[in-house]
Design an enzyme around this catalytic site. Structure first.
Site, mmCIF file in Angstrom:
data_model
loop_
_atom_site.group_PDB
_atom_site.id
_atom_site.type_symbol
_atom_site.label_atom_id
_atom_site.label_comp_id
_atom_site.label_asym_id
_atom_site.label_seq_id
_atom_site.Cartn_x
_atom_site.Cartn_y
_atom_site.Cartn_z
ATOM 1 C CE1 TYR A 41 -3.235 1.606 -4.323
ATOM 2 C CE2 TYR A 41 -1.087 1.442 -3.295
ATOM 3 C CZ TYR A 41 -2.445 1.239 -3.263
ATOM 4 O OH TYR A 41 -3.024 0.664 -2.155
ATOM 5 C CE LYS B 1 -11.591 -11.459 -5.753
ATOM 6 N NZ LYS B 1 -12.109 -12.218 -4.614
ATOM 7 C CG ASP C 132 -11.224 -13.464 -1.558
ATOM 8 O OD1 ASP C 132 -10.216 -13.919 -2.133
ATOM 9 O OD2 ASP C 132 -12.379 -13.762 -1.904
ATOM 10 C CG ASP D 35 -0.891 -0.042 0.717
ATOM 11 O OD1 ASP D 35 -0.318 0.033 1.820
ATOM 12 O OD2 ASP D 35 -1.502 0.907 0.198
ATOM 13 C CG ASP E 95 -0.109 -1.193 6.720
ATOM 14 O OD1 ASP E 95 1.118 -1.324 6.562
ATOM 15 O OD2 ASP E 95 -0.682 -0.086 6.771
#
Ligand code: NAD
Length: 361
Positions: A141, A192, A224, A248, A252
């Site tokens: 980000y 990852k 994943d 992020d 959620d």
């Protein structure tokens, strides 16, 4: 030791829910011996209305001096047409970055009394208690270079950069290990590493930091798989630590396992353990002023503050138990109401938690 607390109630339901949290703080000071010095300041739309900017200098100065900040929520439709730089949300983003709050703590916990509110089967989520630690100030980000450019063939391409320095990984890992030490001492690092070099470095640094925390059981999981495991068997996790973008998304998803936005607190910490504590929900303009907002996420934010900034895990547990006792009594604000339960207003809920806390004296 007296702790300095800054309260910024904000907009919409912010002042209503923070009002109930203040009743708790009052009892904690008067009856439980917590020594607090409390200041109040404006943020968001309320600050814009009064002082022309969403994060006035005096608010920021008080926040810098404080050991912890309690925030209600900011925003509202009346501010949506303002220029971007004075919108309420800008005040929130700025206070987070000015205070260097790099570690975002997002618990997903579900009192068994509310298990029916989840979209998952009750036995999968009842008594869920996991903590996702998300790196908040680095990663893709913020990475440079970024932008949209033209290729040689004249086609446009968008690009962002996923970059983490060793020091950034080390400090978020350390924060997560410290949190694991205050909980069940199990930490799962999510990356990852099968595809990304950044993740390979992430893993190496996390393993390095783990040497300082021999009591914490460290595991690693690809993102994943972590997403799958969160909805398959979420109770296997204690603390999860991950980068900005993975965090992020996963936080959620984890929050929604609980099915009730009015119940979840959050925290953002700096390197010294100073934190800003707030419910994960927004200012709920659709119900503001009606006295029906659920104050429990804000009250549980105080429990997090006691645990992570004031080192009072004992009091944190008592606040959480008081919330559990009120749910046992069958009291429910409209957002968590179910058949056979007793409807409560914001103030009735707050008063009931205060009474349940006093009972533990
Ligand atoms: P929201 O979280 O405010 O509301 C979503 C839904 O959940 C609404 O129906 C609302 O009534 C309900 N809800 C939220 N909190 C509740 C509570 N404590 N008790 C009962 N019901 C509750 O999200 P939104 O509607 O997308 O945003 C409203 C405003 O809040 C916007 O201006 C947005 O920018 C802002 N916002 C602020 C924050 C923050 O301050 N941290 C976070 C998210 C959104």
């Amino acid at each position: 030791m007296t702790q300095k607390l800054l309260i910024v109630a904000g907009d919409g339901i912010g002042p209503e829910i923070v009002g109930e949290a203040m009743k708790m703080l009052d009892v904690l000071q008067k009856d439980f011996g917590l020594a607090l010095e409390i200041e109040h300041a404006l943020i968001g739309g309320a600050a814009y209305d009064a002082q022309g900017e969403p994060l006035p200098d005096n608010t920021l100065a008080l926040a810098r001096e404080a050991d912890a900040v309690l925030l209600g929520a900011v925003g509202g439709p009346q501010y949506d047409s303002l220029p971007r730089e004075v919108r309420p949300e800008r005040g929130l983003l700025r206070i987070r970055s000015e205070l260097n709050l790099f570690a975002n703590l997002r618990p997903a916990m579900l009192y068994s009394q509310l298990a029916g509110a989840s979209t998952l089967k009750a036995e999968i989520v009842a008594d869920l208690d996991i903590m996702i630690v998300r790196e908040l100030t680095g990663g893709i980000y913020f990475g440079q270079p970024r932008g949209v450019r033209s290729t040689d063939s004249g086609e446009r391409e968008g690009f962002n950069t996923l970059v983490y320095r060793e020091s950034e990984i080390e400090r978020i890992a350390r924060a997560a290990f410290e949190i694991a030490m205050k909980r069940d001492k199990r930490l799962c690092s999510v990356d990852k590493a099968n595809v990304l070099e950044v993740s390979e470095l992430w893993r190496e640094v996390v393993v390095g930091v783990s040497k300082d925390y021999p009591d914490v059981e460290l595991s690693h999981m690809y993102v994943d798989n972590a997403a799958m495991q969160l909805v398959r068997a979420p109770k296997q996790f204690d603390v999860m630590v991950t980068g900005n973008m993975f965090g992020d998304i996963l936080s959620d998803a984890a929050a929604m396992l609980t099915g009730s936005i009015g119940m979840l607190p959050s925290a953002s910490l700096d390197e010294q353990g100073k934190g800003m504590y707030e419910p994960i929900h927004g200012s709920a303009p659709d119900i503001a002023g009606q006295g029906i907002a659920n104050p429990l996420a804000t009250i549980l934010s105080i429990a997090m503050m006691l645990r992570y900034s004031f080192n009072r895990a004992d009091l944190a547990a008592q606040v959480q138990a008081a919330v559990g006792a009120v749910l046992d009594q069958g009291l429910r604000t409209p957002d968590i109401h179910a058949e056979g339960m007793q409807r409560a207003s914001t103030a009735q809920m707050g008063n009931a938690v205060v009474a349940a806390l006093r009972k533990q004296l």
